[in-house]
Structures are given as structure tokens and as C-alpha cells.
Design an enzyme around this catalytic site. Sequence first.
Site, PDB file in Angstrom:
ATOM      1  N   HIS A  61      49.214   9.988 -49.331  1.00 37.24           N
ATOM      2  CA  HIS A  61      48.354   8.809 -49.484  1.00 37.24           C
ATOM      3  C   HIS A  61      49.178   7.526 -49.413  1.00 37.24           C
ATOM      4  CE1 HIS A  61      44.667   6.962 -51.747  1.00 37.24           C
ATOM      5  NE2 HIS A  61      45.256   6.059 -50.982  1.00 37.24           N
ATOM      6  N   HIS A  63      49.452   3.532 -47.203  1.00 32.04           N
ATOM      7  CA  HIS A  63      48.861   2.547 -46.289  1.00 32.04           C
ATOM      8  C   HIS A  63      50.009   1.888 -45.543  1.00 32.04           C
ATOM      9  CE1 HIS A  63      44.877   2.836 -48.266  1.00 32.04           C
ATOM     10  NE2 HIS A  63      45.595   3.063 -49.350  1.00 32.04           N
ATOM     11  N   ARG A  65      49.617  -0.024 -42.700  1.00 29.70           N
ATOM     12  CA  ARG A  65      49.167  -1.347 -42.204  1.00 29.70           C
ATOM     13  C   ARG A  65      49.245  -1.542 -40.691  1.00 29.70           C
ATOM     14  NH1 ARG A  65      46.435  -1.700 -46.743  1.00 29.70           N
ATOM     15  NH2 ARG A  65      47.568  -2.525 -48.545  1.00 29.70           N
ATOM     16  N   ASP A 153      39.158   5.956 -47.613  1.00 28.43           N
ATOM     17  CA  ASP A 153      39.890   5.423 -48.772  1.00 28.43           C
ATOM     18  C   ASP A 153      39.958   3.901 -48.775  1.00 28.43           C
ATOM     19  OD1 ASP A 153      41.592   5.655 -51.143  1.00 28.43           O
ATOM     20  OD2 ASP A 153      43.049   4.694 -49.841  1.00 28.43           O
ATOM     21  N   HIS A 180      37.842   8.340 -52.159  1.00 25.66           N
ATOM     22  CA  HIS A 180      38.120   7.253 -53.108  1.00 25.66           C
ATOM     23  C   HIS A 180      36.853   7.156 -53.951  1.00 25.66           C
ATOM     24  CE1 HIS A 180      39.719   3.025 -54.028  1.00 25.66           C
ATOM     25  NE2 HIS A 180      38.607   3.154 -54.727  1.00 25.66           N
ATOM     26  N   HIS A 233      43.833   9.574 -56.037  1.00 23.46           N
ATOM     27  CA  HIS A 233      44.188   8.776 -57.228  1.00 23.46           C
ATOM     28  C   HIS A 233      43.261   8.931 -58.442  1.00 23.46           C
ATOM     29  CE1 HIS A 233      41.339   6.220 -55.150  1.00 23.46           C
ATOM     30  NE2 HIS A 233      42.219   5.710 -54.331  1.00 23.46           N
ATOM     31  N   ASP A 306      49.864   6.156 -53.071  1.00 27.64           N
ATOM     32  CA  ASP A 306      48.926   5.080 -52.717  1.00 27.64           C
ATOM     33  C   ASP A 306      49.700   3.788 -52.398  1.00 27.64           C
ATOM     34  OD1 ASP A 306      46.632   3.692 -52.148  1.00 27.64           O
ATOM     35  OD2 ASP A 306      45.825   3.706 -54.189  1.00 27.64           O
ATOM     36  N   HIS A 310      51.244  -5.561 -49.829  1.00 29.66           N
ATOM     37  CA  HIS A 310      50.580  -6.845 -49.592  1.00 29.66           C
ATOM     38  C   HIS A 310      51.645  -7.924 -49.610  1.00 29.66           C
ATOM     39  CE1 HIS A 310      46.504  -5.320 -49.882  1.00 29.66           C
ATOM     40  NE2 HIS A 310      46.803  -4.705 -51.014  1.00 29.66           N
TER      41      HIS A 310
HETATM   42 ZN   LIG Z   1      41.935   4.535 -52.739  1.00 30.31          ZN
END
Ligand SMILES: [Zn+2]
Length: 431
Positions: A61, A63, A65, A153, A180, A233, A306, A310
Site C-alpha cells: 500500500h 502512493h 504519485r 483507496d 478503504h 489500514h 500507506d 505531499h
Molecule cells: Zn486509504
Amino acid sequence: MSRILIKGGRILDPSENIDRQADLLVEDGRIAALGPDLKVSGAEVIDAEGCWVTPGFVDMHVHLREPGQEYKEDLASGGKAAVAGGFTGVACMANTDPVNDDPSVTDYIRSQARKDSPARVYPIAAATRGLAGEVMTEMSALRDAGAVAFSDDGKTIMDAGVMRRVLEYSKLVGLPIIVHAEDCSLVNRGVVNEGPVSTRLGLPGNPTAAEDLQVARDLMLAKLTGARLHVAHVSSAGAVALIRRARDEGVDVTAEVTPHHLSLTDEATSGYDTNTKMAPPLRGAVDVEACRAALADGTIDVIATDHAPHAVHEKEVDFVEAPCGILGLETAFPVVAELVREGRLSPLELIRRLSTGAVQILDIPGGNLAEGSEADITIVDPERRWIYDAAKGYSKSRNSPWDGQEMHGRVVATLVAGRLIYHCDRGVLVP
Ligand SMILES: [Zn+2]
């Protein structure tokens, strides 16, 4: 012939329940031998005295981007952060721009990752078009393009009828659905766990009931359809209890928990640090304890980070306005190694949840140290201390609640397909 000899480590292979001192020889990308005092000429030697030698960690899991938000992270920087954190494989969520709801996007991520990422990258495709929760994606085409699971998610599929069809179709396609699980109407505008802390801070609360309710619904639909459900999560004691009961009843459900939900409570939010804002939010002590117990007893199969980068300017705003999510890849091991020091998990069981568990759920290679296997290997020193400086990390972003803190436990080296790709003293060794 290329040879790497890993000397004197504690071999932990959850796939075979192996926990013993031994040397490990890697030859031409594969695990060639495992045994005491291997004598090999012409091999590069990695000293693993005092270290654990484990199958490469797999984070199911993250991200990354790319495509679309490369200022936060891309496949190169995310892949480097992964190997620096001991992860030889990562599965990336579909909420990119464009969304990974079309085989062309899945294909782009795979081919770009092969060029740019030192870690293996497994795309997770969207379950519904545009993550809108309305129209199913073309799951078989996405699978054929290389998707390993489906997930919206970041968003919850609120329509139970759509969710039922998604589960039914995923069963035909043979891949799991990752949810999610937060009821949007109950989350409302909540930004922290609803309870004494949210009241004290004057911030809108997000109740554990939002998670519990959605997990209950999804478990019922998994039971109804017989599909494979994976709950992302997990953060609440209620969700843990529901998952435990469903598993006892034979529902085909697996679950993951993040390092932050295992280690931080909502008290961490007291300074309004936006690097403690995520969804689901940090919970109370009872919930953290329930997650730890569930990880220990196997109700929760997997630790997943997760990892959600950012940019600084996005996080340096009012708490209510800040986006959800924190970095996770480069700090995961030391944060969860605490569970071993506390006697909650054996080293072998910890490594199972960092490696073999995700491999089994996603049905991908890895997760073992068997002779003949591709040599995806992580070497960690569970006692080594170091200071984590997010600005010096490999991620393009810095949004970590552990920035500047002393970490206990360090990834020493990471091998992908038999190549030393990261060493803590030398950094990421991308050719
Ligand atoms: Zn999530």
C-alpha cells in the site's frame, strides 16, 4: 558469474519457518546456498553479524504519485525510498492523475517503473472508473495489463450494490479487492479521531464508528459473494473485532495495519502537526492496542505503510485544510521493530508481516529465501540507532511525524534480483 556472500546473519524465512544463524550465497541473481560457514572464492562479502537476513520486504500500500503529481513523488524517488526502507517490492494505489482505471495507465506505470525504480512496482488498478464509486472498471483488461489487485483507496465505494458487483466481478478475474473503509457520511468533515482529543483541540472528529460500519458492510458483502476482501489500514478496535469474527466464520478476508496506527495515538495530533493527519486518523490507546494484538495473533496479516507523499507547501497550512497522509517507506522498519523489543512479536512473525504476508495476498514472487529463488533480500540491524532526517531521505516529500527523531533499528542493505541496490553507508546504488 556474480557472487555475493552474506556472512554471519540470523536467517529469518517465514515461508519455511526458518530462524537460524547461517551464511547465504547469492549467485547470478538467485539464492544459491544457505548454510553454516560457506566458503566461496571471488564473492563480494556483506558482513551481517548481528543482523537479520530476510526476504525482501513488500509494501502492498503506497502512493507513488506518478503519473500526474511528480512534484510529490515519482517512480524513481518512490522506488529509491522503498529500497532504502528495505522494500524490494511495492504495490501502488490507483489515485494518480490520470487515475489507474485504464490498461494504458497500468501499462505506463509498469514500463516506467522498470526503467526508473530500483524496487519492483506492482500497480493496483481502480475498482471503479475515476474512483467515483459508480461504474466498474474493465477488470480483466486491467489484470491482463499487470494489475495485481483493485482498489479505490483514498475513497470508499459507498453504494453497496456497486460494491457487491465489484466483489462478484473480482472473483471472476481472480484478484482481491482492497477497501478503504470509512463511511463518508459519518466521517463528514472529521479530521482527527472523534474523542477527548478532538474536543480539546476544537477540531471536527471522525468517529471509529465510520470505520467499523463500513468494515461490517464489506465483510457481509464478502460473505455474500465469496470474493477476496482485503481491508486497508485497519485502525479501530471495532474493525479488528469484526474482521476476527468474520475470519472465524470463514470469510475470505485479509487485513493490513500501518506503522503509524501501531505506534501513535491521537495525542500525537496535540500540536496541530499536519504530519499527523491521515485517513483513517490516529486513534485512541485502546484502538492502538487492539491493532497490536490483532497483528500478533494473525487477525491482521500485513504491515503496509500507506506511504503518501505531499509537498511542504501543501502540508504547511491549517490542519483542517491539509491533505491526508504521511511518508512511511523509510521509517517503517525501526517503527515496527519496537514490537519485537516489547515482546509482542517474534522477529520471524514481524518479517512475515513485512514480506511473506503481502506476497501471498497479491500472489507475486518473493517472500522467501529458498534456494533457486530470485534473490530479493533485506538485511537489517535491529539494534542500530540513527537519526531520521526527512530532508535527506529519498522521497521527494518530507511529511513525516518522525522527522528529526532517533530511530532504533536500521535497514543495512537491500538486494533486488541478486544485486546490491542499497547499502546504508553507500546509499542507493542505482547504476
Ligand atoms: Zn486509504
